[in-house]
Design an enzyme around this catalytic site. Structure first.
Site, PDB file in Angstrom:
ATOM      1  N   GLY A  23     -11.382  -7.396  -1.369  1.00  0.00           N
ATOM      2  CA  GLY A  23     -10.116  -7.162  -0.606  1.00  0.00           C
ATOM      3  C   GLY A  23      -9.558  -5.863  -0.890  1.00  0.00           C
ATOM      4  O   GLY A  23      -9.601  -5.389  -2.058  1.00  0.00           O
ATOM      5  N   GLY A  25      -5.892  -3.185   0.443  1.00  0.00           N
ATOM      6  CA  GLY A  25      -4.629  -3.442   1.075  1.00  0.00           C
ATOM      7  C   GLY A  25      -4.021  -2.225   0.763  1.00  0.00           C
ATOM      8  O   GLY A  25      -4.424  -1.304   0.037  1.00  0.00           O
ATOM      9  N   PHE A  27      -1.591  -2.098  -1.160  1.00  0.00           N
ATOM     10  CA  PHE A  27      -1.128  -2.177  -2.660  1.00  0.00           C
ATOM     11  C   PHE A  27      -2.252  -2.429  -3.433  1.00  0.00           C
ATOM     12  O   PHE A  27      -1.982  -3.381  -4.687  1.00  0.00           O
ATOM     13  CB  PHE A  27       0.142  -3.039  -2.696  1.00  0.00           C
ATOM     14  CG  PHE A  27       1.378  -3.003  -1.649  1.00  0.00           C
ATOM     15  CD1 PHE A  27       1.908  -1.538  -2.065  1.00  0.00           C
ATOM     16  CD2 PHE A  27       1.804  -3.693  -0.822  1.00  0.00           C
ATOM     17  CE1 PHE A  27       2.919  -1.405  -1.101  1.00  0.00           C
ATOM     18  CE2 PHE A  27       2.802  -3.244  -0.045  1.00  0.00           C
ATOM     19  CZ  PHE A  27       3.378  -2.224  -0.272  1.00  0.00           C
ATOM     20  N   SER A  29      -6.666  -2.619  -4.835  1.00  0.00           N
ATOM     21  CA  SER A  29      -8.242  -3.096  -4.281  1.00  0.00           C
ATOM     22  C   SER A  29      -8.199  -4.289  -5.277  1.00  0.00           C
ATOM     23  O   SER A  29      -7.697  -4.443  -6.596  1.00  0.00           O
ATOM     24  CB  SER A  29      -9.142  -2.035  -4.454  1.00  0.00           C
ATOM     25  OG  SER A  29      -8.767  -1.208  -3.773  1.00  0.00           O
ATOM     26  N   LYS A  45      -2.105   4.394 -11.028  1.00  0.00           N
ATOM     27  CA  LYS A  45      -0.836   4.343 -11.962  1.00  0.00           C
ATOM     28  C   LYS A  45       0.325   5.043 -11.438  1.00  0.00           C
ATOM     29  O   LYS A  45       1.426   4.519 -11.111  1.00  0.00           O
ATOM     30  CB  LYS A  45      -1.056   4.509 -13.287  1.00  0.00           C
ATOM     31  CG  LYS A  45       0.395   4.295 -14.104  1.00  0.00           C
ATOM     32  CD  LYS A  45       0.228   4.925 -15.410  1.00  0.00           C
ATOM     33  CE  LYS A  45       1.467   4.841 -16.254  1.00  0.00           C
ATOM     34  NZ  LYS A  45       1.545   5.295 -17.607  1.00  0.00           N
ATOM     35  N   ASP A 147       7.905  -8.254   2.803  1.00  0.00           N
ATOM     36  CA  ASP A 147       6.768  -7.889   3.535  1.00  0.00           C
ATOM     37  C   ASP A 147       6.081  -9.429   3.839  1.00  0.00           C
ATOM     38  O   ASP A 147       4.682  -9.606   3.869  1.00  0.00           O
ATOM     39  CB  ASP A 147       5.802  -6.830   2.774  1.00  0.00           C
ATOM     40  CG  ASP A 147       4.714  -6.479   3.676  1.00  0.00           C
ATOM     41  OD1 ASP A 147       4.819  -6.343   4.907  1.00  0.00           O
ATOM     42  OD2 ASP A 147       3.685  -5.929   2.923  1.00  0.00           O
TER      43      ASP A 147
END
Length: 300
Positions: A23, A25, A27, A29, A45, A147
């Protein structure tokens, strides 16, 4: 960078062998690990969002705190995962942060797409109650999620009736030492979140408070019923100002919002969204009343 095959050493000196990517996104992997019960989430980081998640895990998502809260509120399940471990990995040029977290199943977005982009009203109301319980716990710890959306709601690997609200990269601390954050705009925070579901406060640059999460959940439930929000197509163009203005237009016109989106106005959503829109920025919602409203949609 492909991390598959790397060995990561966490803060407790345990080692994790990184498997295939499963996955990706906004924010980080997500990769499998040598332990099938866990995945590893990695991002540079410098990005900062994974540090926000790490802090939320370590400060708030303590199993003992969650269990005590469930008992005191007579709630069977709170859909928040805990963090097994965390650490840093340095490549030649970039330093990465990683979290080791519970492995879950499919996300709700995949389930909805597999069901012709709509779910039965009973299912939507039950999901809404589960998320309401979860954000109530967060809110009572002084944090908003920021979110909520179908792709951030994930099914348990084994018990498909258990849902988890994941991705804590946009959590906001709206309470500190019993004091609510002031109603002050921060231009750097404008339009945070997923544009289609971003609450109006966030469009304007305010920290997401309790009403913002509840507002977002209302938009989501309309979509899960198969509705198309009046700003869905606009949000695809990334016109933040127009999306915000369109949402604002419907604040005092909930029935019109539902009729435009769904071609009918479910009583439960009419009551739910109207009550959300009546909340002030600082107000603590009556979660029991919101649950009662959604529960009516389960049985009728």
């Amino acid at each position: 960078m492909n991390f598959q095959g790397l060995v990561l050493t966490d803060n407790c000196k345990n080692q994790w062998v990184v498997g295939p990517l499963i996955g990706k996104g906004g924010f980080g992997s997500i990769y499998t690990t040598n332990d099938n019960n866990y995945v590893v989430k990695i991002e540079p980081k410098a990005n900062g969002s994974l540090f926000t998640e790490q802090a939320f895990y370590t400060r708030v998502l303590k199993p003992s705190v969650i269990e005590e809260w469930k008992k005191s509120h007579n709630i069977k399940h709170v859909g928040l995962i805990t963090c097994k471990a965390f650490g840093l990995y340095k490549s030649i040029n970039v330093e990465y942060r990683f979290l080791v977290i519970n492995r879950l199943g499919a996300d709700l977005d995949a389930v909805i797409r597999a069901n012709n982009n709509r779910l039965p009203k009973r299912s939507v109301m039950l999901i809404g109650i589960e998320i309401l319980n979860t954000i109530q716990f967060m809110h009572e710890q002084g944090y908003s999620h920021g979110d909520i959306k179908a792709s951030n709601i994930v099914l348990d690997q084994i018990d498909k009736n258990k849902l988890y609200l994941v991705d804590y990269g946009l959590v906001s601390k709206f309470m500190s030492n019993g004091e609510h954050v002031p109603f002050i705009r921060n231009p750097n925070k404008m339009d945070n979140g997923t544009l289609e579901f971003t609450p109006i406060d966030s469009h304007k640059g305010y920290v997401v408070s309790r009403r913002g999460d509840l507002e977002t959940l209302g938009y989501c439930m309309i979509r899960w019923l198969g509705g198309i929000l009046p700003w869905t197509k606009i949000s695809e163009t990334k016109n933040c100002a127009l999306v915000s203005a369109t949402k604002q237009k419907y604040v005092n016109n909930t029935a019109t919002l539902l009729m435009t989106s769904l071609q009918y106005a479910p009583r439960e959503l009419l009551q739910y969204i109207t009550m959300v829109n009546s909340l002030t920025y600082f107000e603590e919602p009556n979660y029991d009343e919101f649950r009662h409203i959604l529960m009516q949609g389960v049985y009728y």
